[in-house]
Design an enzyme around this catalytic site. Structure first.
Site, PDB file in Angstrom:
ATOM      1  N   THR A 116       0.838  -1.199   0.000  1.00 12.56           N
ATOM      2  CA  THR A 116       0.000   0.000   0.000  1.00 12.56           C
ATOM      3  C   THR A 116       0.868   1.241   0.000  1.00 12.56           C
ATOM      4  OG1 THR A 116      -0.053   0.314   2.403  1.00 12.56           O
ATOM      5  CG2 THR A 116      -1.656  -1.210   1.456  1.00 12.56           C
ATOM      6  N   ASP A 117       0.309   2.340  -0.506  1.00 15.46           N
ATOM      7  CA  ASP A 117       0.937   3.627  -0.220  1.00 15.46           C
ATOM      8  C   ASP A 117       0.810   3.857   1.282  1.00 15.46           C
ATOM      9  OD1 ASP A 117       2.136   6.101  -0.400  1.00 15.46           O
ATOM     10  OD2 ASP A 117       0.850   6.821  -2.017  1.00 15.46           O
ATOM     11  N   TRP A 118       1.640   4.738   1.815  1.00 15.07           N
ATOM     12  CA  TRP A 118       1.723   4.897   3.264  1.00 15.07           C
ATOM     13  C   TRP A 118       0.404   5.472   3.810  1.00 15.07           C
ATOM     14  CZ3 TRP A 118       5.261   2.244   1.596  1.00 15.07           C
ATOM     15  CH2 TRP A 118       6.391   1.858   2.313  1.00 15.07           C
ATOM     16  N   GLY A 119      -0.295   4.631   4.574  1.00 12.08           N
ATOM     17  CA  GLY A 119      -1.599   5.018   5.086  1.00 12.08           C
ATOM     18  C   GLY A 119      -2.720   4.755   4.102  1.00 12.08           C
ATOM     19  N   GLY A 120      -2.443   4.058   3.013  1.00  9.79           N
ATOM     20  CA  GLY A 120      -3.416   3.879   1.945  1.00  9.79           C
ATOM     21  C   GLY A 120      -4.249   2.621   2.037  1.00  9.79           C
TER      22      GLY A 120
END
Length: 828
Positions: A232-236
């Site tokens: 995932t993208d960071w926090g995604g």
């Protein structure tokens, strides 16, 4: 029957909790280790134009100091080199530095399509064209991974705007998705073979990218046969169990034990199969194996000076000469004895990289005010003239004008400051700050012999170029950009950069102007395939500088085109008096097509260096992508029958040779009747009505507005819809701070676009989904219910965290251990 894995022996020794632990981060930049199983933690680092390795307390926005590393030109600059060998070489250097700094996965390259020149993060991306993006990304990836670590192309996919980037739903038809927004990734994955791939924050046609079965399973895993890790993208991460079911393997960054519990609970409730969970574990163990050579070769090191020289070479090869005129001869190049003045704040404080998660702490940093003494010993001096983002200063201006008046030539540094283009915010227009243009006009009155050195990460409005003799697009050139610029100005390097995106006359001319950015819940891609040069040429809209454009100090002639079923060949000669490189470009069109399409599309290119008078024989092969289009009627790639036109040119508009080739088709049935799509057939897509857009979608476009209560997938910036006065006040305060900020505050911008669910992903496990629901109850006007939910959510989250912490501790005991036992009711 249970599937058998390559790492079956390790997986069979893992408890359910341990399998879930492996699939979520331990901290901002590391995964979890399990010593008893020999599983090592992986270290991630931001890229893509330098290694942003953070030790100690880390963040993903570039706020905390990172270990010094070579800052190469941004990808928007490197793309203008049109040189796959150079991209490989830079990738190789980045891989060596990442390996030396203890990094296993370098997050880059970014290859999202530049749908609009106003995209705030365009400096991190290659091009408006998927073929150029894919080819350059593949070379970059191969270079990085040659050093035993993993590259991680991003953001997969259709990530075109920064506004509401974590919540917006990108609405587009299947043909546009395939031909424009996925082709670059397809080339990068098939030809670069990255070990890791990062998903984007946004939704695509109603499904978050990280849990989109069509994107991740149908296309990525089945059609493209990708076997690497999806992160995932960071926090995604939206719903980790849904993501794991789509073989999204790793949730980052560390969010305590919140994502771990989501997986365990989903398995226990049979919403996620054990096979799907173990497939993700298998992917992670495979990544650890693939990056093992890098871990074993940390001591190999790298030569900082060689990398600095490479950064200079890369910057010089990427510089684009846009204009070069003069009274009797072009003003560039000029001699070392020229009495030149340097004016502009960027001469002392350069714009050399973008702001946000890609920001690198450079090993060294050149600036023009220092380097000019070495390259131009007869220079007349330096004056700032203006300070970016501040009001005009008459005293500074007068000093600059006095210096210009006594000089033969003025080198004037212009461009965009950091708040104008940065991660988390899109540009509102294509303007250069007014104070810089006003000073340019005043300098022109005292000395019209001006060379503008333009520092931006993308296209700007150049209406003011009439006030200068030359425009040198220096871009964001990295730590060695200053010497690279001077070597081009003096003719030590013949400019060979070519634009990787079109520069329009006006922002209003761009095809997505009325649709970008999507202001509410959705972003409608009504312009379809007509992005960049595909639109301007097909619609007959004039541009200031076309895609692929760039001037040189020499000239080239093209001749003797031959076309065949496997490709084209032709001759090119350097007809000037200087050695130099030309970028030859192959475009393909089908004038009598029965489906709407662009007049021509890039399908091949080569950068060729020729000495003065030298001739070369060029071959550009066709591949499976040369003549294909996505047929929505059959749901597959097809070739339309007909006589194709082959264009060989120096830009999308500067066509030097034309040929033709007739090909049989593969089509049984054509897509929708063209009579129902008059605007698309005429490429008149700047104001598409909703009814016609829905015809190519094949279904009604979803409503983009808000109704009723805010939910977990709404962003904090949308709290102006909140029932709570406190929430609305917080929203107004946040917006006011962003509007008034001088230097970019990435924390504020990230918070502004953060969805409520993201609080659970970015609070290191302090907040879980139940607590988020409590926050939402409070925001939606139920403070008592919300506070109660927060308290009980905090208590249950704390209890669960102790259970998973026990699993992690047991997993890190050295030597063989039995599977740790858990009371399943406590876990759930």
């Amino acid at each position: 029957m249970t599937k058998k894995w390559k790492h079956e022996k390790i997986i069979s020794q893992m408890s359910l909790e341990e399998k879930a632990l492996i699939l979520s981060g331990a901290s901002e930049w590391t995964t979890r280790e399990m010593k008893r199983l020999g599983i090592q933690a992986l270290v991630f680092s931001d890229g893509p134009n330098g290694v942003r390795r953070q030790r100690g307390k880390g963040d993903h926005l570039g706020l905390n100091v990172s270990v010094p590393a070579t800052c190469f030109p941004t990808l928007s600059a490197l793309a203008c080199s049109w040189d796959e060998l150079l991209l490989y070489e830079v990738g190789q250097a980045l891989g060596a530095e990442a390996r030396t700094l203890g990094v296993d996965v370098l997050l880059g390259p970014g290859l999202n399509i530049k749908r609009s020149p106003a995209g705030g993060r365009n400096f991190e991306y290659f091009s408006e064209d998927p073929y150029l993006s894919g080819k350059e990304a593949a070379a970059f990836i191969r270079g990085i991974q040659s050093q035993g670590i993993s590259a991680c192309p991003k953001h997969f996919a259709v990530n075109s705007q920064e506004l509401h980037r974590m919540t917006v739903d990108s609405i587009l038809d299947e043909r546009t998705l395939r031909e424009l927004y996925l082709t670059g990734f397809e080339i990068a994955i098939k030809e670069g073979s990255p070990h890791t791939l990062m998903t984007s924050y946004n939704k695509i046609n109603g499904f978050y990218a990280n849990e989109n079965p069509h994107l991740l399973l149908d296309i990525l895993r089945k059609e493209w046969a990708y076997e690497g890790v999806v992160v995932t993208d960071w926090g995604g991460c939206n719903d980790f169990a849904k993501g794991a079911a789509c073989r999204s393997d790793l949730s980052m960054p560390g969010a305590g034990y919140v994502p771990v519990h989501e997986l365990v609970q989903a398995v226990c409730e049979k919403r996620l199969s054990v096979d799907a969970l173990e497939q993700c574990v298998e992917d992670m163990l495979g990544l650890m194996e693939k990056t093992d050579p890098g871990r074993k070769n940390r001591a190999a090191g790298f030569d900082p000076q060689k990398h600095h020289s490479l950064a200079r070479k890369a910057a010089a090869q990427s510089i684009v000469l846009l204009k070069n005129e003069g009274n009797s001869a072009p003003v560039l190049p000029f001699s070392e004895n020229t009495k030149a003045a340097l004016i502009g704040a960027f001469g002392c404080t350069p714009r050399y990289q973008g702001a946000g998660s890609s920001a690198v702490n450079p090993l060294q940093l050149e600036n023009l005010s220092q380097m000019i003494e070495k390259y131009l010993p007869q220079n007349t001096g330096y004056e700032t003239g203006y300070i970016p983002g501040r009001k005009r200063n008459p005293s500074r201006e007068q000093k600059a004008l006095a210096l210009a008046a006594k000089s033969q030539l003025v080198l004037y540094c212009m461009g965009l400051d950091e708040p104008s283009e940065l991660e988390g915010s899109d540009r509102k227009d294509l303007s250069v700050p007014e104070e810089q243009i006003l000073l340019l006009q005043k300098i022109y009155e005292v000395n019209p012999n001006i060379v503008v050195l333009l520092s931006t990460g993308g296209a700007v409005d150049l209406w003011w170029e009439r006030y200068c003799s030359a425009v040198v697009y220096c871009q964001l050139g990295g730590q060695a950009g200053a010497s690279a610029i001077l070597e081009v100005l003096l003719g030590k390097v013949c400019p060979s950069g070519r634009l990787s995106e079109t520069w329009p006359f006006h922002y209003e001319d761009t095809p997505a102007y009325h649709y970008f950015p999507g202001p509410e819940r959705t972003a409608e891609y009504r312009e379809s395939i007509f992005v960049g040069y595909r639109y301007y040429q097909s619609a007959g809209v004039p541009v200031r500088y076309p895609f692929g454009y760039g001037l040189s100090y020499t000239s080239f002639s093209y001749s003797n085109l031959k076309t065949g079923l496997r490709g084209v060949s032709f001759e090119i000669r350097n007809t000037g008096c200087r050695d130099g490189a030309e970028v030859v470009q192959l475009y393909v069109g089908l004038p009598k097509s029965k489906v709407f399409r662009a007049v021509r599309e890039l399908k091949g290119f080569q950068k060729v260096f020729l000495r003065a008078g030298e001739k070369a024989f060029i071959k550009i092969p066709f591949d499976e992508k040369t003549f294909r289009f996505w047929n929505t009627a059959s749901g597959s790639w097809e070739r339309e029958p007909g006589e194709y036109t082959i264009y060989i040119g120096a830009s999308a508009e500067d066509i030097r040779l034309e040929g033709h080739i007739f090909l049989e088709g593969t089509i049984d049935s054509f897509p929708q009747d063209q009579l129902l799509l008059p605007s698309y057939c005429a490429a008149a897509v700047s104001r598409i009505q909703k009814e016609e857009f829905q015809r190519i979608l094949g279904h009604p476009a979803p409503d983009s507005g808000w109704e009723g209560r805010l939910c977990e997938n709404d962003a904090l910036c949308q709290m102006y819809y909140a029932q709570s006065r406190i929430a609305r006040f917080f929203c107004r305060l946040l917006r006011m701070k962003i509007e008034r900020m001088g230097k970019p505050d990435m924390n504020l911008l990230f918070l502004y676009n953060l969805p409520f669910r993201g609080i659970a992903r970015m609070s290191q496990g302090v907040v879980d989904s139940k607590m988020v629901n409590g926050i939402l109850d409070f925001v939606n006007g139920h403070p008592g219910k919300g506070l109660k939910a927060l308290f009980f959510g905090w208590r249950s989250n704390r209890k669960r965290s102790r259970i998973y912490r026990k699993a992690e501790v047991l997993g890190n005991r050295s030597g063989p251990q039995k599977n740790p036992a858990f009371r399943r009711k406590d876990t759930i």
